[in-house]
Design a protein around this motif. Sequence first.
Motif, mmCIF file in Angstrom:
data_model
loop_
_atom_site.group_PDB
_atom_site.id
_atom_site.type_symbol
_atom_site.label_atom_id
_atom_site.label_comp_id
_atom_site.label_asym_id
_atom_site.label_seq_id
_atom_site.Cartn_x
_atom_site.Cartn_y
_atom_site.Cartn_z
ATOM 1 N N LEU A 72 0.826 -1.203 0.000
ATOM 2 C CA LEU A 72 0.000 0.000 0.000
ATOM 3 C C LEU A 72 0.859 1.251 0.000
ATOM 4 N N CYS A 73 0.426 2.265 -0.725
ATOM 5 C CA CYS A 73 1.120 3.548 -0.755
ATOM 6 C C CYS A 73 0.172 4.625 -0.243
ATOM 7 N N PHE A 74 0.631 5.372 0.771
ATOM 8 C CA PHE A 74 -0.141 6.470 1.339
ATOM 9 C C PHE A 74 0.592 7.777 1.083
ATOM 10 N N ILE A 75 -0.148 8.819 0.705
ATOM 11 C CA ILE A 75 0.428 10.152 0.547
ATOM 12 C C ILE A 75 0.314 10.866 1.892
ATOM 13 N N ALA A 76 1.437 11.346 2.400
ATOM 14 C CA ALA A 76 1.462 12.026 3.691
ATOM 15 C C ALA A 76 0.910 13.446 3.563
ATOM 16 N N GLY A 77 0.330 13.927 4.638
ATOM 17 C CA GLY A 77 -0.170 15.296 4.691
ATOM 18 C C GLY A 77 0.846 16.253 5.282
ATOM 19 N N VAL A 78 2.042 15.749 5.572
ATOM 20 C CA VAL A 78 3.148 16.547 6.121
ATOM 21 C C VAL A 78 4.389 16.226 5.313
ATOM 22 N N PRO A 79 5.443 17.047 5.425
ATOM 23 C CA PRO A 79 6.685 16.744 4.701
ATOM 24 C C PRO A 79 7.247 15.375 5.110
ATOM 25 N N LEU A 80 7.899 14.712 4.169
ATOM 26 C CA LEU A 80 8.436 13.374 4.425
ATOM 27 C C LEU A 80 9.477 13.394 5.550
ATOM 28 N N ASP A 81 10.199 14.491 5.714
ATOM 29 C CA ASP A 81 11.144 14.595 6.834
ATOM 30 C C ASP A 81 10.425 14.436 8.173
ATOM 31 N N ASP A 82 9.208 14.981 8.281
ATOM 32 C CA ASP A 82 8.418 14.840 9.507
ATOM 33 C C ASP A 82 7.986 13.392 9.707
ATOM 34 N N VAL A 83 7.648 12.720 8.615
ATOM 35 C CA VAL A 83 7.270 11.305 8.680
ATOM 36 C C VAL A 83 8.453 10.481 9.185
ATOM 37 N N VAL A 84 9.627 10.706 8.612
ATOM 38 C CA VAL A 84 10.825 9.973 9.015
ATOM 39 C C VAL A 84 11.120 10.217 10.494
ATOM 40 N N ALA A 85 11.010 11.461 10.950
ATOM 41 C CA ALA A 85 11.255 11.781 12.361
ATOM 42 C C ALA A 85 10.250 11.050 13.253
ATOM 43 N N HIS A 86 8.982 11.001 12.835
ATOM 44 C CA HIS A 86 7.955 10.300 13.611
ATOM 45 C C HIS A 86 8.242 8.798 13.662
ATOM 46 N N LEU A 87 8.624 8.209 12.539
ATOM 47 C CA LEU A 87 8.943 6.777 12.520
ATOM 48 C C LEU A 87 10.114 6.474 13.457
ATOM 49 N N LYS A 88 11.114 7.338 13.459
ATOM 50 C CA LYS A 88 12.255 7.147 14.362
ATOM 51 C C LYS A 88 11.822 7.290 15.812
ATOM 52 N N GLN A 89 10.944 8.253 16.098
ATOM 53 C CA GLN A 89 10.437 8.442 17.461
ATOM 54 C C GLN A 89 9.670 7.204 17.926
ATOM 55 N N CYS A 90 8.928 6.590 17.005
ATOM 56 C CA CYS A 90 8.178 5.363 17.310
ATOM 57 C C CYS A 90 9.073 4.130 17.313
ATOM 58 N N GLU A 91 10.339 4.313 16.946
ATOM 59 C CA GLU A 91 11.286 3.206 16.811
ATOM 60 C C GLU A 91 10.779 2.159 15.821
ATOM 61 N N TRP A 92 10.167 2.666 14.723
ATOM 62 C CA TRP A 92 9.673 1.771 13.677
ATOM 63 C C TRP A 92 10.687 1.775 12.544
ATOM 64 N N PRO A 93 11.246 0.619 12.171
ATOM 65 C CA PRO A 93 12.328 0.585 11.177
ATOM 66 C C PRO A 93 11.872 0.959 9.763
ATOM 67 N N ILE A 94 12.704 1.753 9.121
ATOM 68 C CA ILE A 94 12.503 2.115 7.716
ATOM 69 C C ILE A 94 13.293 1.118 6.880
ATOM 70 N N LEU A 95 12.617 0.455 5.952
ATOM 71 C CA LEU A 95 13.276 -0.534 5.098
ATOM 72 C C LEU A 95 14.106 0.113 4.004
ATOM 73 N N GLU A 96 13.557 1.194 3.445
ATOM 74 C CA GLU A 96 14.209 1.861 2.316
ATOM 75 C C GLU A 96 13.713 3.293 2.245
ATOM 76 N N GLY A 97 14.580 4.159 1.759
ATOM 77 C CA GLY A 97 14.160 5.516 1.480
ATOM 78 C C GLY A 97 14.805 6.537 2.404
ATOM 79 N N PRO A 98 14.530 7.764 2.039
ATOM 80 C CA PRO A 98 13.656 8.246 0.973
ATOM 81 C C PRO A 98 14.220 7.968 -0.427
ATOM 82 N N VAL A 99 13.322 7.554 -1.307
ATOM 83 C CA VAL A 99 13.654 7.284 -2.707
ATOM 84 C C VAL A 99 12.568 7.872 -3.596
ATOM 85 N N GLU A 100 12.953 8.259 -4.798
ATOM 86 C CA GLU A 100 11.997 8.824 -5.752
ATOM 87 C C GLU A 100 11.270 7.689 -6.466
ATOM 88 N N ARG A 101 9.953 7.841 -6.598
ATOM 89 C CA ARG A 101 9.122 6.849 -7.271
ATOM 90 C C ARG A 101 8.119 7.561 -8.186
#
Length: 128
Positions: A72-101
């Motif tokens: 599934l692909c979701f479009i964020a309502g905030v900048p991707l940098d904010d998403v990455v910071a939130h994922l790190k705060q949640c300690e949820w691992p990022i598999l890949e990215g940021p990458v252009e698609r």
Amino acid sequence: MPFIDHLDHLVLTCIDIEATKRFYTHVMQMQLQTFGEGRYALRFGNQKINLHERGHEFEPKAHLPVPGALDLCFIAGVPLDDVVAHLKQCEWPILEGPVERTGATQKILSVYVRDPDLNLIEISELMG
């Protein structure tokens, strides 16, 4: 006008409904909704994801409902940098990215994670 206008909802089959609810409400920041007799949905924007627990699906259902089969692909309502910071705060691992698609309507910048059932979840920012 085309016959199909937009997606209203999709159904996600999961193994552990509590873990799934936690991931999508805490990590993905969707709103939990209850409806019917003990049913759950995850709301975001004008769409929702209905949850089915494996072995307790509601009828009618997909022919072969299995956990972990979605991408599934979701479009964020905030900048991707904010998403990455939130994922790190949640300690949820990022598999890949940021990458252009290439998204449905334009180029996107994406990060990839997995939900508790190992579905691939792409979170993207529209590139303008």
